[in-house]
Write a protein that holds these residues in place. Sequence first.
Motif, PDB file in Angstrom:
ATOM      1  N   ALA A 173      -3.334 -43.350  30.743  1.00 32.24           N
ATOM      2  CA  ALA A 173      -3.348 -44.819  30.722  1.00 32.24           C
ATOM      3  C   ALA A 173      -3.191 -45.406  32.124  1.00 32.24           C
ATOM      4  O   ALA A 173      -3.713 -46.476  32.416  1.00 32.24           O
ATOM      5  CB  ALA A 173      -2.254 -45.338  29.806  1.00 32.24           C
ATOM      6  N   ALA A 174      -2.464 -44.698  32.991  1.00 30.05           N
ATOM      7  CA  ALA A 174      -2.237 -45.168  34.365  1.00 30.05           C
ATOM      8  C   ALA A 174      -3.289 -44.649  35.341  1.00 30.05           C
ATOM      9  O   ALA A 174      -3.200 -44.896  36.540  1.00 30.05           O
ATOM     10  CB  ALA A 174      -0.845 -44.742  34.831  1.00 30.05           C
ATOM     11  N   HIS A 175      -4.277 -43.899  34.829  1.00 29.15           N
ATOM     12  CA  HIS A 175      -5.353 -43.329  35.647  1.00 29.15           C
ATOM     13  C   HIS A 175      -4.809 -42.368  36.708  1.00 29.15           C
ATOM     14  O   HIS A 175      -5.237 -42.374  37.859  1.00 29.15           O
ATOM     15  CB  HIS A 175      -6.195 -44.429  36.300  1.00 29.15           C
ATOM     16  N   LEU A 176      -3.846 -41.542  36.270  1.00 31.56           N
ATOM     17  CA  LEU A 176      -3.286 -40.511  37.135  1.00 31.56           C
ATOM     18  C   LEU A 176      -3.729 -39.150  36.615  1.00 31.56           C
ATOM     19  O   LEU A 176      -3.968 -38.984  35.425  1.00 31.56           O
ATOM     20  CB  LEU A 176      -1.750 -40.563  37.117  1.00 31.56           C
ATOM     21  N   LYS A 177      -3.819 -38.167  37.522  1.00 34.77           N
ATOM     22  CA  LYS A 177      -4.188 -36.814  37.117  1.00 34.77           C
ATOM     23  C   LYS A 177      -3.181 -36.244  36.131  1.00 34.77           C
ATOM     24  O   LYS A 177      -3.544 -35.657  35.119  1.00 34.77           O
ATOM     25  CB  LYS A 177      -4.253 -35.904  38.352  1.00 34.77           C
ATOM     26  N   HIS A 178      -1.907 -36.387  36.446  1.00 29.53           N
ATOM     27  CA  HIS A 178      -0.813 -36.029  35.559  1.00 29.53           C
ATOM     28  C   HIS A 178       0.415 -36.802  36.019  1.00 29.53           C
ATOM     29  O   HIS A 178       0.377 -37.466  37.051  1.00 29.53           O
ATOM     30  CB  HIS A 178      -0.564 -34.512  35.514  1.00 29.53           C
ATOM     31  N   ALA A 179       1.480 -36.728  35.265  1.00 36.10           N
ATOM     32  CA  ALA A 179       2.685 -37.483  35.629  1.00 36.10           C
ATOM     33  C   ALA A 179       3.924 -36.697  35.256  1.00 36.10           C
ATOM     34  O   ALA A 179       3.915 -35.895  34.324  1.00 36.10           O
ATOM     35  CB  ALA A 179       2.689 -38.833  34.922  1.00 36.10           C
ATOM     36  N   VAL A 180       4.978 -36.950  36.005  1.00 30.55           N
ATOM     37  CA  VAL A 180       6.299 -36.399  35.718  1.00 30.55           C
ATOM     38  C   VAL A 180       7.295 -37.556  35.733  1.00 30.55           C
ATOM     39  O   VAL A 180       7.037 -38.605  36.321  1.00 30.55           O
ATOM     40  CB  VAL A 180       6.722 -35.316  36.743  1.00 30.55           C
ATOM     41  N   MET A 181       8.431 -37.339  35.078  1.00 31.20           N
ATOM     42  CA  MET A 181       9.489 -38.344  35.119  1.00 31.20           C
ATOM     43  C   MET A 181      10.029 -38.425  36.545  1.00 31.20           C
ATOM     44  O   MET A 181      10.191 -37.403  37.214  1.00 31.20           O
ATOM     45  CB  MET A 181      10.634 -37.973  34.168  1.00 31.20           C
TER      46      MET A 181
END
Length: 154
Positions: A74-82
Amino acid sequence: MTPAIRFLKHIGSEFKVHTYECNVSDDFGKHCAEQLRMEKGKVFKTLLIQHGTQAVTAIIPVNMHLNLKASAKAAHLKHAVMMNPKDAERVTGYKLGGISPFAQKKVLPTLLDESAFLYPSILVSGGKRGVSVEISPQVLVQLLDASVAAISDK
């Protein structure tokens, strides 16, 4: 008065402040819902995620878990971490348990879980532990230029 409440007053937004006794050191959102006798699905927590140097604010119900894969998409990021809690405090200017989506030190892209629209109003942190702001999800989206997506899981 917190920066979040000052911001909402300054722009003339319609909102209601709720205060409660906060004497816990974790699970602040669920504690808020219990103290205010609110349905947990109506009380939202503010989380920060990141990919590299890109930070994103994610707002989800306190009785749900953040879906990192859906949030990254949804944020157009490759992946995300906290984001590390200390970094979240530094980036937002708020203490853990009181991180508001409003008036953060740095303007960040914001994601709101679509379940917010099941309610005419939702509660989010007012900028410190023991203070919540009740606001329409439509107004929140407008004020924060937030994206709405399915970003939470049970």
